[in-house]
Design an enzyme around this catalytic site. Sequence first.
Site, short mmCIF file in Angstrom:
data_model
loop_
_atom_site.label_atom_id
_atom_site.label_comp_id
_atom_site.label_asym_id
_atom_site.label_seq_id
_atom_site.Cartn_x
_atom_site.Cartn_y
_atom_site.Cartn_z
NE ARG A 1 34.37 -9.74 0.97
CZ ARG A 1 35.55 -9.13 0.85
NH1 ARG A 1 35.73 -8.22 -0.11
NH2 ARG A 1 36.55 -9.44 1.65
CD GLU B 1 34.29 -12.00 -5.78
OE1 GLU B 1 35.41 -12.25 -5.30
OE2 GLU B 1 33.73 -10.91 -5.63
CG HIS C 1 37.69 -9.48 -5.23
ND1 HIS C 1 36.82 -10.14 -4.40
CD2 HIS C 1 38.30 -8.54 -4.43
CE1 HIS C 1 36.91 -9.66 -3.17
NE2 HIS C 1 37.81 -8.69 -3.16
#
Length: 329
Positions: free
Chosen positions: A234, A263, A281
């Site tokens: 993360r 994000e 991602h």
Amino acid sequence: MKRLLITRTLPEPVLQAACDAFEVALWPHDEPIGAQLLPWAKGCDGLLVMATDRLDAGTLQQLPPSVRAISTYSVGHDHIDLNAATQCGIPIFNTPDVLSDAVAETALLLILSAARDASAAEATLRSGHWGPWSPTRFLGQQLTGKRLGIYGMGRIGLGIAQRALAFGMLVEYHNRSVHPAASGFAYHATLESLMAHSDVFCVCAPSTPQTRGAINAERLALLPRGAVFVNIARGDLVDEDALIDAITTGHIGGTGLDVYRNEPTIDPRFLQLPRTTLLPHIGSATHEARNGMGRLAVDALKIFLLDGAHPPHCLNPDALAPRVVESTP
Ligand code: DGY
């Protein structure tokens, strides 16, 4: 028939399995449901949400009382306030294991690309500037014999470690405690010690209050000069200003990122950095993993809502405990 809200379009077999078992309300847009979650949850017995759906205490408390269970289509659960969910009596189910291979493969993809600067080499070719073969251009780092430091040795970390062995790497790791399945790998009791001994450093730890911001300027400075830095966990584990500084000065010699702080907005400075591979991602983005995640997420809701049983992978088992109802004599 029980009603299920699904907050994003899912792979076809997963959607079919959900429609076979539930009356499905599907959020049809290719963007997060956001504040529309509450009105869309009206009359639903379960929710199948994404890692992009923020379920904080306020949202959980405002859910209609009909909502009795939530599956998240992710292994990460930093987007859900588990304590608040437990207080609301809502069990939360996640999707571990089935994505570990896919994410481990993404980590190797980034390690290799960062070590060899594959992104820049390909961009050079695509832009028509390949030029004649050269003994001195496109030189990268070989992985053989290099120390791979894994921060967060869980199921994904183990998958990365096993694959790295095939490249002749030496695996070391840091966790809060020794992992029983990682006995072949050197354990570092502190993150500082691991970082000081990592030629390639890979962030695999979950995002928790303890890990957020753990990769800061002081710790990045401990990496050997020229180390490769990879994050598949993360973005909020990393101080991005400090990371950008360390890449700019050349202290970090290659970078591979799949995750970022804000994000899908990325700090534009990343786009200008040398020796950096950036992915959007996609860690678990294989057909196999995404179908497996969907199967687990739908099955958990079926087991709990339709069979009245307890599925595996409940993140807040206290929410499953029978609730004591106070009765007045
Ligand atoms: C996960 O499952 O946590 C992945 O990061 C996808 O969100």
